[in-house]
Design a protein around this motif. Structure first.
Motif, PDB file in Angstrom:
ATOM      1  N   ALA A  24       0.812  -1.219   0.000  1.00 12.62           N
ATOM      2  CA  ALA A  24       0.000   0.000   0.000  1.00 12.62           C
ATOM      3  C   ALA A  24       0.845   1.269   0.000  1.00 12.62           C
ATOM      4  O   ALA A  24       0.334   2.356  -0.304  1.00 12.62           O
ATOM      5  CB  ALA A  24      -0.928   0.006   1.214  1.00 12.62           C
ATOM      6  N   LEU A  25       2.129   1.155   0.339  1.00 13.31           N
ATOM      7  CA  LEU A  25       3.007   2.330   0.286  1.00 13.31           C
ATOM      8  C   LEU A  25       3.192   2.820  -1.145  1.00 13.31           C
ATOM      9  O   LEU A  25       3.451   4.007  -1.366  1.00 13.31           O
ATOM     10  CB  LEU A  25       4.387   1.990   0.870  1.00 13.31           C
ATOM     11  N   PHE A  26       3.058   1.911  -2.113  1.00 16.23           N
ATOM     12  CA  PHE A  26       3.384   2.217  -3.505  1.00 16.23           C
ATOM     13  C   PHE A  26       2.141   2.666  -4.267  1.00 16.23           C
ATOM     14  O   PHE A  26       1.046   2.143  -4.066  1.00 16.23           O
ATOM     15  CB  PHE A  26       3.984   0.989  -4.194  1.00 16.23           C
ATOM     16  N   GLY A  27       2.349   3.632  -5.172  1.00 16.91           N
ATOM     17  CA  GLY A  27       1.257   4.113  -6.006  1.00 16.91           C
ATOM     18  C   GLY A  27       1.713   4.298  -7.442  1.00 16.91           C
ATOM     19  O   GLY A  27       2.818   3.922  -7.821  1.00 16.91           O
ATOM     20  N   GLN A  28       0.843   4.900  -8.244  1.00 16.11           N
ATOM     21  CA  GLN A  28       1.192   5.200  -9.629  1.00 16.11           C
ATOM     22  C   GLN A  28       2.277   6.280  -9.663  1.00 16.11           C
ATOM     23  O   GLN A  28       2.189   7.282  -8.958  1.00 16.11           O
ATOM     24  CB  GLN A  28      -0.036   5.725 -10.379  1.00 16.11           C
ATOM     25  N   PRO A  29       3.315   6.121 -10.478  1.00 17.13           N
ATOM     26  CA  PRO A  29       4.288   7.202 -10.625  1.00 17.13           C
ATOM     27  C   PRO A  29       3.680   8.385 -11.375  1.00 17.13           C
ATOM     28  O   PRO A  29       2.812   8.208 -12.237  1.00 17.13           O
ATOM     29  CB  PRO A  29       5.419   6.553 -11.430  1.00 17.13           C
ATOM     30  N   ARG A  30       4.145   9.573 -11.039  1.00 15.93           N
ATOM     31  CA  ARG A  30       3.720  10.782 -11.753  1.00 15.93           C
ATOM     32  C   ARG A  30       4.610  11.020 -12.972  1.00 15.93           C
ATOM     33  O   ARG A  30       4.194  11.669 -13.934  1.00 15.93           O
ATOM     34  CB  ARG A  30       3.781  11.981 -10.805  1.00 15.93           C
ATOM     35  N   LEU A  31       5.833  10.494 -12.908  1.00 14.87           N
ATOM     36  CA  LEU A  31       6.793  10.590 -14.010  1.00 14.87           C
ATOM     37  C   LEU A  31       7.214   9.181 -14.420  1.00 14.87           C
ATOM     38  O   LEU A  31       7.200   8.264 -13.595  1.00 14.87           O
ATOM     39  CB  LEU A  31       8.040  11.367 -13.566  1.00 14.87           C
ATOM     40  N   PRO A  32       7.599   8.976 -15.665  1.00 15.14           N
ATOM     41  CA  PRO A  32       8.106   7.663 -16.067  1.00 15.14           C
ATOM     42  C   PRO A  32       9.350   7.292 -15.259  1.00 15.14           C
ATOM     43  O   PRO A  32      10.224   8.126 -15.009  1.00 15.14           O
ATOM     44  CB  PRO A  32       8.453   7.844 -17.544  1.00 15.14           C
ATOM     45  N   LEU A  33       9.400   6.024 -14.863  1.00 10.19           N
ATOM     46  CA  LEU A  33      10.516   5.484 -14.092  1.00 10.19           C
ATOM     47  C   LEU A  33      11.227   4.419 -14.916  1.00 10.19           C
ATOM     48  O   LEU A  33      10.579   3.522 -15.447  1.00 10.19           O
ATOM     49  CB  LEU A  33       9.991   4.826 -12.813  1.00 10.19           C
ATOM     50  N   VAL A  34      12.557   4.520 -15.010  1.00  8.18           N
ATOM     51  CA  VAL A  34      13.340   3.494 -15.706  1.00  8.18           C
ATOM     52  C   VAL A  34      14.061   2.669 -14.649  1.00  8.18           C
ATOM     53  O   VAL A  34      14.844   3.198 -13.853  1.00  8.18           O
ATOM     54  CB  VAL A  34      14.354   4.118 -16.677  1.00  8.18           C
ATOM     55  N   ASP A  35      13.795   1.357 -14.614  1.00  6.38           N
ATOM     56  CA  ASP A  35      14.319   0.531 -13.530  1.00  6.38           C
ATOM     57  C   ASP A  35      15.647  -0.131 -13.892  1.00  6.38           C
ATOM     58  O   ASP A  35      16.242   0.147 -14.949  1.00  6.38           O
ATOM     59  CB  ASP A  35      13.273  -0.490 -13.066  1.00  6.38           C
ATOM     60  N   GLY A  36      16.116  -1.002 -13.015  1.00  8.84           N
ATOM     61  CA  GLY A  36      17.416  -1.636 -13.162  1.00  8.84           C
ATOM     62  C   GLY A  36      17.466  -2.762 -14.161  1.00  8.84           C
ATOM     63  O   GLY A  36      18.450  -3.507 -14.212  1.00  8.84           O
ATOM     64  N   ARG A  37      16.430  -2.900 -14.971  1.00  4.35           N
ATOM     65  CA  ARG A  37      16.441  -3.807 -16.120  1.00  4.35           C
ATOM     66  C   ARG A  37      16.401  -3.025 -17.428  1.00  4.35           C
ATOM     67  O   ARG A  37      16.467  -3.606 -18.504  1.00  4.35           O
ATOM     68  CB  ARG A  37      15.239  -4.759 -16.069  1.00  4.35           C
ATOM     69  N   GLY A  38      16.187  -1.701 -17.293  1.00  6.86           N
ATOM     70  CA  GLY A  38      15.952  -0.870 -18.460  1.00  6.86           C
ATOM     71  C   GLY A  38      14.486  -0.818 -18.838  1.00  6.86           C
ATOM     72  O   GLY A  38      14.128  -0.291 -19.900  1.00  6.86           O
ATOM     73  N   ALA A  39      13.605  -1.339 -17.986  1.00  7.43           N
ATOM     74  CA  ALA A  39      12.160  -1.311 -18.228  1.00  7.43           C
ATOM     75  C   ALA A  39      11.572   0.003 -17.728  1.00  7.43           C
ATOM     76  O   ALA A  39      12.087   0.611 -16.782  1.00  7.43           O
ATOM     77  CB  ALA A  39      11.480  -2.485 -17.534  1.00  7.43           C
TER      78      ALA A  39
END
Length: 351
Positions: A230-245
């Protein structure tokens, strides 16, 4: 208005030169007071006290339960200081622990929830302190890509890992560097067998565990038990993760984001090079802004851009020429570059 990808650094970036960073640059006294109150509630020394200490202590300031919170606050503070009238942030990414900071910058976690995540994970990793890390380059001083050298080094890592009682794996693909992690036997074997280079590599990282390997599975389990989805929500900005996704605003599953952050991100290799490649190719920003603390991540960003073939760059000289003609890499840890992101002058910074 210039567009920018913001890049948050990970562990090892708050050192002696960074002491006092929060006092100088953190823009929100009320938010810092909330962070300090959260630390007091956990029986920990406040960030204000750590950052305001008379002298830097490697034994204290580089501990995971202190360093993670200091780095998170410095990165978030720098992000909040970016001049929104001059710079449009189009995506956020980070290196290793910087992923937690990126989540808060992108609003997938509130500032306080991000602090809870990073403080919890920093404490759990420090308490367990499973294994260690070292750094070794696969690019030469000219920063020209050498895929055969990289492949040979990774083959050596796999060969050591296959030995009885030895654990060694790629922890972070960090531009021109390989960050390796494993147990003492695995790390010592690589240190004994890899040719010394540049007078300091292989370089063991103090107070670091075997991050981003399956040795961290117990820490991942504890983190998932302590930190609710529940701490996590929709990002307001695009996020690039440690896989490049990419995690897109309005199209991300917060449960999946929690699962990645406290699962794959903890126990599998972190491909920072791929994150920068995706950020460059998908968002084509005018600027790559590296938040503080410190300035050490800038080289890895530049190397990752070279490895991606970005803007025709193929070497360190190409990057330096491109940077001199029109700065594209902004390190907020450098006063002379900070103003390109915040809109302040060097004189205003010093005052």
């Amino acid at each position: 208005m210039k567009t920018a990808v913001v890049i948050c650094p990970g562990r090892g970036t708050y050192n002696k030169a960074e002491l006092g960073t929060l006092g100088r640059h953190f823009p929100d006294a009320r938010l810092m007071a909330r962070f300090d109150a959260m630390r007091v509630a956990e029986g920990q020394e406040t960030l204000s006290a750590l950052d305001g200490a008379a002298r830097f202590s490697g034994a204290k300031h580089t501990r995971g339960d202190n360093a993670s919170a200091l780095i998170y606050a410095a990165a978030l503070g720098d992000f909040l200081s970016i001049d929104g009238d001059a710079v449009q942030v189009v995506a956020v990414t980070g290196n290793s622990m910087g992923w937690y900071s990126a989540l808060a910058c992108a609003d997938a976690l509130s500032p306080e929830d991000g602090f809870t995540v990073v403080n919890t994970m920093g404490r759990l990793m420090q308490d367990a302190l499973i294994g260690g890390q070292l750094v070794y380059p696969h690019m030469g001083a000219d920063w020209r890509p050498d895929p055969d050298r990289k492949a040979a080094l990774l083959h050596q890592v796999a060969e050591i890992d296959a030995r009885d009682g030895h654990r060694l794996a790629l922890s972070i693909d960090l531009g021109g560097m390989l960050v390796l992690a494993g147990n003492e036997a695995g790390l010592a074997a690589f240190e004994a067998e890899a040719p010394p280079t540049e007078g300091r590599f292989p370089l063991r990282l103090g107070n670091h565990a075997a991050f981003h390997t399956d040795l961290q599975a117990p820490v991942a389990r504890q983190g998932r038990a302590a930190l609710a989805p529940a701490l996590f929500g929709q990002p307001r900005l695009p996020l690039v993760d440690g896989r490049g996704a990419i995690w897109w605003p309005g199209a991300s599953d917060p449960q999946a984001l929690w699962d990645y952050t406290l699962g794959h991100q903890v126990t599998q290799s972190y491909d920072f090079t791929a994150a920068i490649r995706t950020a460059a190719r998908e968002f084509a920003p005018d600027l790559f802004i590296v938040t503080g603390p410190g300035t050490t991540l800038g080289g890895a960003v530049a190397q990752s851009l070279i490895l991606s073939g970005w803007d025709g760059m193929g070497s360190k000289d190409d990057f330096k020429a491109r940077q001199a003609a029109a700065p594209m890499l902004v390190s907020m840890g450098l006063d002379e570059q900070r103003g390109l992101a915040t809109g302040t002058t060097e004189r205003e910074i010093q005052e």
